[in-house]
Design a protein around this motif. Structure first.
Motif, PDB file in Angstrom:
ATOM      1  N   THR A  18       0.820  -1.215   0.000  1.00 59.20           N
ATOM      2  CA  THR A  18       0.000   0.000   0.000  1.00 59.20           C
ATOM      3  C   THR A  18       0.856   1.268   0.000  1.00 59.20           C
ATOM      4  OG1 THR A  18      -0.156  -0.018   2.427  1.00 59.20           O
ATOM      5  CG2 THR A  18      -1.881  -1.168   1.200  1.00 59.20           C
ATOM      6  N   TRP A  19       2.086   1.172  -0.422  1.00 58.58           N
ATOM      7  CA  TRP A  19       3.038   2.291  -0.409  1.00 58.58           C
ATOM      8  C   TRP A  19       2.834   3.119  -1.683  1.00 58.58           C
ATOM      9  CZ3 TRP A  19       8.951   1.252   0.684  1.00 58.58           C
ATOM     10  CH2 TRP A  19       9.577   2.462   0.972  1.00 58.58           C
ATOM     11  N   GLY A  20       2.050   4.184  -1.572  1.00 62.29           N
ATOM     12  CA  GLY A  20       1.700   4.991  -2.739  1.00 62.29           C
ATOM     13  C   GLY A  20       2.888   5.593  -3.455  1.00 62.29           C
ATOM     14  N   TRP A  51       4.642   3.062  -5.569  1.00 64.70           N
ATOM     15  CA  TRP A  51       3.912   2.730  -6.793  1.00 64.70           C
ATOM     16  C   TRP A  51       4.137   3.774  -7.883  1.00 64.70           C
ATOM     17  CZ3 TRP A  51       2.353  -1.807  -8.103  1.00 64.70           C
ATOM     18  CH2 TRP A  51       1.878  -2.714  -7.161  1.00 64.70           C
ATOM     19  N   ARG A  56      -2.787   2.674  -8.815  1.00 63.65           N
ATOM     20  CA  ARG A  56      -2.552   2.212  -7.435  1.00 63.65           C
ATOM     21  C   ARG A  56      -1.926   3.327  -6.593  1.00 63.65           C
ATOM     22  NH1 ARG A  56      -0.567  -2.386 -10.441  1.00 63.65           N
ATOM     23  NH2 ARG A  56      -2.053  -4.121 -10.328  1.00 63.65           N
ATOM     24  N   ARG A  93      -4.587   5.767  -5.652  1.00 64.62           N
ATOM     25  CA  ARG A  93      -5.534   5.198  -4.693  1.00 64.62           C
ATOM     26  C   ARG A  93      -4.958   5.181  -3.281  1.00 64.62           C
ATOM     27  NH1 ARG A  93      -6.337   0.673  -6.988  1.00 64.62           N
ATOM     28  NH2 ARG A  93      -5.289  -0.860  -5.658  1.00 64.62           N
ATOM     29  N   PHE A  94      -3.669   4.859  -3.151  1.00 61.15           N
ATOM     30  CA  PHE A  94      -3.076   4.723  -1.826  1.00 61.15           C
ATOM     31  C   PHE A  94      -2.555   6.046  -1.254  1.00 61.15           C
ATOM     32  CE2 PHE A  94      -2.225   0.218  -3.333  1.00 61.15           C
ATOM     33  CZ  PHE A  94      -3.233  -0.330  -2.553  1.00 61.15           C
TER      34      PHE A  94
END
Length: 256
Positions: A145-147, A150, A173, A176-177
């Motif tokens: 979940t490391w925006g 990504w 992604r 989103r995160f």
């Protein structure tokens, strides 16, 4: 009394009462010592891994300086030697802490930055972009979940010339995160401009949303990126709420 058990007599459970009382404190003490030893070993490995990662952190901090001096240091001949040292010590850190996402992230950043030093699309640049992508993927396996990670992966894929569908999947992604992280926003806008013609309507609308959100503080950077991809006129509506960037917009428009 008759109801009392003699010393060493077996209780109904089958063990002498005194044996259970003697062994319980020893067992607890053994467990406590094992826990303390495990924590000591873990903290020692963690601390040593941190020391091995230090050269990489220092090198990247110097490269990230927004000053002319930082840019010059980035290209100094001695930086190649520092880069090699940082990569060697990072490899030792990863062997100590293979499940530490930060160490894989640092490895990716070193390859990422080194690739930027090369001429675009050269074989050497592609090698570093490929290694950066692999390191970023390893980091994301550990922290999915490391925006920011990504968006860096999407940027590396773009630089490496990978398919737009894969780049945009990573791009989505990241948003989103970490939709409100400044670094994610600016890089996402930059990638959005680069892939504008390959985006669907929803993705283009998302770029507009990010632009509206970032325009007040980062309008100049956004205008420069839009001009680079011949999308400057698309930003004119955003100037109504951000008139401080009108002169910059006019200047860039005259040079097109």
């Amino acid at each position: 009394m008759d109801s009392a058990l003699p010393t060493g007599e077996k209780s109904p459970g089958g063990l002498p009462e005194t044996t259970g009382r003697k062994h319980t404190p020893r067992l607890l003490l053994s467990l406590l010592l094992c826990l303390i030893l495990s924590l000591a070993l873990w903290s020692g490995r963690w601390g040593l891994a941190g020391l091995y990662a230090y050269p990489a952190r220092m090198l990247l901090d110097g490269w990230d300086q927004p000053t002319e001096q930082g840019a010059n240091n980035f290209r100094h001949p001695q930086e190649e030697e520092r880069w090699q040292i940082a990569m060697t010590t990072l490899a030792k850190a990863r062997r100590l802490e293979p499940n530490n996402a930060d160490l894989h992230f640092l490895t990716g950043r070193l390859h990422h930055q080194h690739a930027l030093l090369q001429s675009p699309w050269t074989a050497q640049a592609k090698v570093h972009w490929h290694q950066a992508i692999l390191a970023y993927q390893q980091a994301l396996q550990l922290r999915p979940t490391w925006g920011y990670q990504w968006i860096l992966l999407a940027q590396a894929r773009l630089q490496a010339g990978e398919p737009a569908t894969q780049i945009l999947a990573d791009w989505m992604r990241a948003i989103r995160f970490a939709p409100h992280a400044r670094d994610v926003q600016l890089t996402a806008i930059r990638i959005g401009f680069a892939l504008w013609t390959q985006m669907d309507v929803q993705q283009q609308a998302l770029v507009d949303t990010l632009t509206k959100r970032a325009m007040p503080s980062d309008g100049e950077e956004i205008l420069l990126q839009a001009a680079k991809y011949n999308l400057l006129q698309r930003l004119q509506p955003f100037l109504e709420d951000n008139p401080q960037w009108q002169n910059k917009f006019n200047s860039l428009s005259k040079n097109r």
